[in-house]
Each structure stands twice: as structure tokens, then as C-alpha cells.
Design a protein around this motif. Structure first.
Motif, PDB file in Angstrom:
ATOM      1  N   VAL A   1       1.867 -12.828 -31.099  1.00 13.05           N
ATOM      2  CA  VAL A   1       2.431 -11.826 -30.194  1.00 13.05           C
ATOM      3  C   VAL A   1       2.322 -10.442 -30.823  1.00 13.05           C
ATOM      4  O   VAL A   1       1.924  -9.473 -30.166  1.00 13.05           O
ATOM      5  N   CYS A   2       2.665 -10.346 -32.092  1.00 15.55           N
ATOM      6  CA  CYS A   2       2.592  -9.053 -32.780  1.00 15.55           C
ATOM      7  C   CYS A   2       1.163  -8.509 -32.788  1.00 15.55           C
ATOM      8  O   CYS A   2       0.939  -7.325 -32.530  1.00 15.55           O
ATOM      9  N   ARG A   3       0.210  -9.366 -33.093  1.00 15.59           N
ATOM     10  CA  ARG A   3      -1.197  -8.920 -33.120  1.00 15.59           C
ATOM     11  C   ARG A   3      -1.663  -8.482 -31.729  1.00 15.59           C
ATOM     12  O   ARG A   3      -2.382  -7.489 -31.595  1.00 15.59           O
ATOM     13  N   ALA A   4      -1.227  -9.211 -30.710  1.00 15.50           N
ATOM     14  CA  ALA A   4      -1.657  -8.885 -29.351  1.00 15.50           C
ATOM     15  C   ALA A   4      -1.163  -7.516 -28.912  1.00 15.50           C
ATOM     16  O   ALA A   4      -1.869  -6.786 -28.201  1.00 15.50           O
ATOM     17  N   LEU A   5       0.039  -7.140 -29.344  1.00 15.40           N
ATOM     18  CA  LEU A   5       0.637  -5.875 -28.894  1.00 15.40           C
ATOM     19  C   LEU A   5       0.292  -4.694 -29.789  1.00 15.40           C
ATOM     20  O   LEU A   5       0.404  -3.539 -29.364  1.00 15.40           O
ATOM     21  N   ALA A   6      -0.098  -4.972 -31.033  1.00 16.08           N
ATOM     22  CA  ALA A   6      -0.321  -3.892 -32.005  1.00 16.08           C
ATOM     23  C   ALA A   6      -1.730  -3.327 -31.872  1.00 16.08           C
ATOM     24  O   ALA A   6      -2.571  -3.485 -32.756  1.00 16.08           O
ATOM     25  N   VAL A   7      -1.993  -2.665 -30.762  1.00 15.93           N
ATOM     26  CA  VAL A   7      -3.306  -2.052 -30.540  1.00 15.93           C
ATOM     27  C   VAL A   7      -3.150  -0.537 -30.493  1.00 15.93           C
ATOM     28  O   VAL A   7      -2.124  -0.018 -30.047  1.00 15.93           O
ATOM     29  N   ASP A   8      -4.179   0.149 -30.983  1.00 15.10           N
ATOM     30  CA  ASP A   8      -4.192   1.625 -30.946  1.00 15.10           C
ATOM     31  C   ASP A   8      -2.938   2.222 -31.570  1.00 15.10           C
ATOM     32  O   ASP A   8      -2.399   3.237 -31.078  1.00 15.10           O
ATOM     33  N   GLY A   9      -2.467   1.607 -32.650  1.00 10.80           N
ATOM     34  CA  GLY A   9      -1.332   2.165 -33.379  1.00 10.80           C
ATOM     35  C   GLY A   9       0.021   1.941 -32.738  1.00 10.80           C
ATOM     36  O   GLY A   9       1.014   2.580 -33.141  1.00 10.80           O
ATOM     37  N   ALA A  10       0.114   1.069 -31.753  1.00 13.56           N
ATOM     38  CA  ALA A  10       1.397   0.809 -31.095  1.00 13.56           C
ATOM     39  C   ALA A  10       2.413   0.247 -32.092  1.00 13.56           C
ATOM     40  O   ALA A  10       2.061  -0.502 -33.005  1.00 13.56           O
ATOM     41  N   GLN A  11       3.656   0.624 -31.906  1.00 19.27           N
ATOM     42  CA  GLN A  11       4.726   0.093 -32.737  1.00 19.27           C
ATOM     43  C   GLN A  11       5.213  -1.242 -32.149  1.00 19.27           C
ATOM     44  O   GLN A  11       5.528  -1.320 -30.958  1.00 19.27           O
ATOM     45  N   VAL A  12       5.254  -2.261 -32.977  1.00 23.37           N
ATOM     46  CA  VAL A  12       5.733  -3.585 -32.567  1.00 23.37           C
ATOM     47  C   VAL A  12       6.747  -4.021 -33.614  1.00 23.37           C
ATOM     48  O   VAL A  12       6.377  -4.361 -34.741  1.00 23.37           O
ATOM     49  N   LEU A  13       8.028  -4.020 -33.247  1.00 28.97           N
ATOM     50  CA  LEU A  13       9.092  -4.190 -34.228  1.00 28.97           C
ATOM     51  C   LEU A  13      10.112  -5.228 -33.777  1.00 28.97           C
ATOM     52  O   LEU A  13      10.591  -5.180 -32.639  1.00 28.97           O
ATOM     53  N   PHE A  14      10.442  -6.141 -34.659  1.00 27.22           N
ATOM     54  CA  PHE A  14      11.566  -7.028 -34.403  1.00 27.22           C
ATOM     55  C   PHE A  14      12.845  -6.197 -34.466  1.00 27.22           C
ATOM     56  O   PHE A  14      12.941  -5.235 -35.239  1.00 27.22           O
TER      57      PHE A  14
ATOM     58  N   ILE B   1      11.819  -8.102 -29.568  1.00 30.60           N
ATOM     59  CA  ILE B   1      10.807  -7.179 -30.072  1.00 30.60           C
ATOM     60  C   ILE B   1      10.917  -5.873 -29.304  1.00 30.60           C
ATOM     61  O   ILE B   1      11.058  -5.869 -28.079  1.00 30.60           O
ATOM     62  N   ALA B   2      10.868  -4.756 -30.021  1.00 32.93           N
ATOM     63  CA  ALA B   2      10.850  -3.428 -29.410  1.00 32.93           C
ATOM     64  C   ALA B   2       9.476  -2.810 -29.638  1.00 32.93           C
ATOM     65  O   ALA B   2       8.870  -2.997 -30.697  1.00 32.93           O
ATOM     66  N   THR B   3       9.008  -2.074 -28.640  1.00 28.64           N
ATOM     67  CA  THR B   3       7.684  -1.481 -28.739  1.00 28.64           C
ATOM     68  C   THR B   3       7.655  -0.148 -28.005  1.00 28.64           C
ATOM     69  O   THR B   3       8.482   0.089 -27.109  1.00 28.64           O
ATOM     70  N   ASP B   4       6.729   0.711 -28.381  1.00 25.90           N
ATOM     71  CA  ASP B   4       6.575   1.963 -27.642  1.00 25.90           C
ATOM     72  C   ASP B   4       5.587   1.819 -26.486  1.00 25.90           C
ATOM     73  O   ASP B   4       5.318   2.789 -25.766  1.00 25.90           O
ATOM     74  N   SER B   5       5.042   0.642 -26.286  1.00 28.32           N
ATOM     75  CA  SER B   5       4.160   0.380 -25.140  1.00 28.32           C
ATOM     76  C   SER B   5       5.004   0.063 -23.911  1.00 28.32           C
ATOM     77  O   SER B   5       6.026  -0.624 -24.003  1.00 28.32           O
ATOM     78  N   GLU B   6       4.573   0.544 -22.754  1.00 30.91           N
ATOM     79  CA  GLU B   6       5.330   0.305 -21.530  1.00 30.91           C
ATOM     80  C   GLU B   6       5.028  -1.093 -20.977  1.00 30.91           C
ATOM     81  O   GLU B   6       4.021  -1.714 -21.344  1.00 30.91           O
ATOM     82  N   PRO B   7       5.881  -1.603 -20.092  1.00 25.75           N
ATOM     83  CA  PRO B   7       5.764  -2.991 -19.638  1.00 25.75           C
ATOM     84  C   PRO B   7       4.396  -3.379 -19.069  1.00 25.75           C
ATOM     85  O   PRO B   7       3.914  -4.487 -19.321  1.00 25.75           O
ATOM     86  N   ASP B   8       3.783  -2.496 -18.287  1.00 27.02           N
ATOM     87  CA  ASP B   8       2.465  -2.819 -17.720  1.00 27.02           C
ATOM     88  C   ASP B   8       1.457  -3.108 -18.821  1.00 27.02           C
ATOM     89  O   ASP B   8       0.666  -4.064 -18.721  1.00 27.02           O
ATOM     90  N   LEU B   9       1.462  -2.303 -19.869  1.00 26.44           N
ATOM     91  CA  LEU B   9       0.523  -2.490 -20.961  1.00 26.44           C
ATOM     92  C   LEU B   9       0.866  -3.756 -21.743  1.00 26.44           C
ATOM     93  O   LEU B   9      -0.036  -4.493 -22.162  1.00 26.44           O
ATOM     94  N   VAL B  10       2.164  -4.008 -21.939  1.00 24.63           N
ATOM     95  CA  VAL B  10       2.580  -5.225 -22.639  1.00 24.63           C
ATOM     96  C   VAL B  10       2.040  -6.456 -21.914  1.00 24.63           C
ATOM     97  O   VAL B  10       1.481  -7.373 -22.531  1.00 24.63           O
ATOM     98  N   MET B  11       2.157  -6.485 -20.593  1.00 19.43           N
ATOM     99  CA  MET B  11       1.684  -7.630 -19.822  1.00 19.43           C
ATOM    100  C   MET B  11       0.160  -7.735 -19.874  1.00 19.43           C
ATOM    101  O   MET B  11      -0.402  -8.827 -20.002  1.00 19.43           O
ATOM    102  N   GLU B  12      -0.490  -6.609 -19.802  1.00 17.93           N
ATOM    103  CA  GLU B  12      -1.962  -6.599 -19.861  1.00 17.93           C
ATOM    104  C   GLU B  12      -2.465  -7.118 -21.209  1.00 17.93           C
ATOM    105  O   GLU B  12      -3.376  -7.954 -21.272  1.00 17.93           O
TER     106      GLU B  12
END
Length: 381
Positions: free
Chosen positions: A17-30, A49-60
């Protein structure tokens, strides 16, 4: 630099999950309980998990990685990702725009400090990277290490954002606080100054919080503090906590697991103040009636069976300030194992219908009164 290590964080499903969300420098934090509990050496039940990516991008991003996304709280920024059978709640960084004491209007953010500042207690505003490195944007680590439950910023401000936080404070102190150090006086003062806001809370939310509090190993100090601040009287009018500490002492003597309904019964009957399930209401009534009635332990064992009878006797001792007698267990066990020797067909055809039921009840009463000494022949003679 502090780093947490635990099976849940190194689980390949979670790392995926962390690898999937950590694209283009996105923050992926427990964040939250999983970080807090791991730092305290406790089990972590939920992975947030908290992230600076918005929900649409998280799902994508999740779909692209073959991870199933579920928009459980999409409007509030939360997407559930199921990876390897493990549930991960992923929420976009947020900041509060407006609050009314029950819910908040939020906007998405890219700033971890804004996300941390909207949380309740400093020990809940700790984050960790995928490699376990802890990030402490608000300086909550010293509070956590000291087991000090402290509101973020001004306690009164945090409470007015959601009045349930008053109850959460006592629950968190019971579960994670240092009992010897006592309570934060600023927190208690803020809670006592915002009692009216408790009336806005639904019975479901209050009930859930009270039962979680009563499930702690020793909630008695927190409940006593609730009484002294006026909270207990507001949410459970007329209930009394005097029997709670004695009950917990008796539980420890008997190595009984913490059980919220048993402990709620020690406080009294909450009526409709809490939205309990039907099963919980029934159990509460059975325990209260058995504890305050005059039925002896032997009959309680027979009527309620071992566990419920034992709970009722522990409660009775606490309510009436009686010491626990170690012989009670064997008496209850005897009652629980007793079997009424007379069956309906033993009385037929002489007795039928309601008369049959009445006769069975009469004979059973005689048998119980004899401490189960009367035999079938005695009862039918």
C-alpha cells in the motif's frame, strides 16, 4: 531519530500500500493508534494512513497496483484499501474550516502540521514513515513517553470542536494515562467549563465511548474524575460510581477479565441515557436484579449458569461492601451443574397445559429449596 518496528508495519501487504501511494514524492504516513500503541509496546488493531494525495488519486493509484479501494468516507477524504486481506484506512491531510461541536467541515491539505493540529491529543498526532521513522510535528513524543494525555493547543478549543472529546479524554487516560501522575488540571478545567455541550451528543456516541472506557483495566479513577467535573451527572444522571473501585478490586482477586456491562451495572441503571443493544440491556438487567435480589449463590448458579452467576455475585459484593468469599465459586459451580430431575412427561397425563407448567414450577422450587437434595422419587411421591 525514533523508529518503530512491528509485524504490522513490515507486513508485505501494508508495504505494498505504501509503495502504491508513494508516487511523485507523495507523503504516505502511518498515524494515530497504530503509531501510538507501537511506541507504547501495545498491540495495534487498526492501520490508519495519512497522505497529501486526494481521494481520487488514492483510488486511482490503488487500482493501478491491484489493490481494492473502497470509498468508505470519500467526502471526508477517507478511502479503505484492502491489501492481502488487511484493511488500511487512508485519509487525505485535512484542516477544519468550521465545527459545531459534533462534526467538522473540512478541506483537504498538503500540510502535515495542519492535519496534526486538528487531532485531539498530542499522543495521537504522531506519524511514521513506511520504514518506521517517527515524525512528531507537534512535539507529542514527550507526552506519550510520560503517558500524559494532553489536548493539542487550548483544551477548550479542542472540546468545542467536538464535545465527545471530553469523554474521550477520560477514556484515553484510563487506557494510556499514568494513573500515579493524575489528570491534566487544564484539561479538567476545560471539560468542567463545557458541560452544556455534552447535550448535543447522540446516545449512540456517548454509549460507545462509555463502554470503551469501562473496558479499560482500571477505569475507576477516570470515572471518579468524570464525577468531580460534573460529566458523569450530565451523561448518566443519578448513577453512582462508589461501587466501581470495589468491583474492580474483586475482579482482580478473581482474575476476571474487564467487562463493560458488569461495570456499568455497578454504576446503576442508565435507563435510556445510552443506546445499548437489546442483548446489553438484557444482560444489564439480569445482573442488576441478581446482584440486588436475595437469591443465594447456589440458586444463582442454577438459574444463570456459572459466568453470569459469578458476575452477579462479584457485583453484589461490591454494591453491598462485602468481601469476596473464595468458597462462592464452588457453590456456583454446583448450582450450574445441577439438573432438575423431573420432566414434563413424568407428570402426564395427570397434569396438562397450564396446570402442568405450574406443577413443574412448584416441584422445581421445592427441589432448589432443598439445595438439590430431593430426588425424583421424593418429588413425585
Amino acid at each position: 531519530m525514533t523508529r518503530i518496528t512491528a509485524d504490522w508495519i513490515t507486513n508485505p501487504a501494508t508495504q505494498a500500500v505504501c509503495r502504491a501511494l508513494a508516487v511523485d514524492g507523495a507523503q504516505v504516513l502511518f498515524v494515530g493508534g497504530c503509531v501510538r500503541n507501537t511506541l507504547m509496546g501495545l498491540a495495534a488493531s487498526d492501520i490508519d494512513i495519512a497522505t497529501d494525495s486526494e481521494p481520487d488519486l488514492v483510488m486511482e493509484l490503488a487500482r493501478a497496483a491491484g489493490i481494492k479501494p473502497i470509498p468508505t468516507g470519500y467526502d471526508h477524504g477517507t478511502v479503505t484499501l484492502v491489501s492481502g486481506g488487511v484493511t488500511h484506512e487512508v485519509t487525505t491531510f485535512r484542516k477544519d474550516i468550521a465545527t459545531d461541536g459534533r462534526r467538522a467541515v473540512v478541506a483537504f491539505s498538503t500540510d502535515i502540521h495542519e492535519d496534526a493540529a486538528r487531532r485531539d491529543f498530542t499522543m495521537n498526532a504522531l506519524y511514521a514513515r513506511a520504514d518506521g521513522t517517527v515524525i512528531d510535528p507537534l512535539g507529542g513524543m514527550p507526552d506519550l513517553m510520560a503517558r500524559r494525555v494532553r489536548f493539542i493547543g487550548a483544551a477548550s478549543d479542542r472540546i468545542k470542536e467536538d464535545y465527545l472529546r471530553s469523554l474521550r479524554y477520560f477514556r484515553f487516560h484510563a487506557w494510556y494515562g499514568d494513573a500515579d501522575a493524575g489528570f491534566d488540571p487544564d484539561a479538567l478545567a476545560a471539560i468542567a467549563s463545557n458541560l452544556d455541550g455534552l447535550e448535543q451528543l447522540s446516545r449512540e456516541r456517548v454509549g460507545s465511548e462509555v463502554l470503551k472506557l469501562l473496558g479499560a483495566s482500571d477505569p475507576a479513577p477516570s470515572v471518579a474524575a468524570m464525577r468531580s467535573t460534573g460529566v458523569l451527572g450530565r451523561i448518566l444522571e443519578g448513577l453512582d460510581d462508589r461501587a466501581l473501585a470495589p468491583l474492580i478490586h474483586i475482579e482482580l482477586e478473581n482474575r476476571a477479565d474487564p467487562e463493560p456491562i458488569r461495570r456499568l451495572a455497578a454504576l446503576g441503571d442508565p435507563g435510556d441515557s445510552l443506546r445499548l443493544s437489546r442483548a446489553q440491556v438484557k444482560r444489564l438487567g439480569v445482573l442488576r436484579n441478581a446482584a440486588t435480589g436475595g437469591m443465594p449463590p447456589l440458586e444463582l448458579g442454577y438459574r444463570l449458569k456459572r459466568d453470569a452467576a459469578r458476575d452477579a455475585m462479584m457485583l453484589r459484593c461490591a454494591l453491598f461492601e462485602q468481601p469476596w468469599d473464595n468458597g462462592i465459586d464452588s457453590v456456583i459451580e454446583t448450582g450450574a451443574n445441577a439438573r432438575f430431575p423431573v420432566r414434563a412427561d413424568d407428570l402426564m397425563p395427570e397434569f396438562q397445559g397450564p396446570a402442568l407448567g405450574a406443577k413443574l414450577a412448584e416441584l422445581e422450587t421445592q427441589w432448589v429449596a432443598s439445595a438439590f437434595a430431593l430426588t425424583k422419587a421424593d418429588l413425585l411421591s
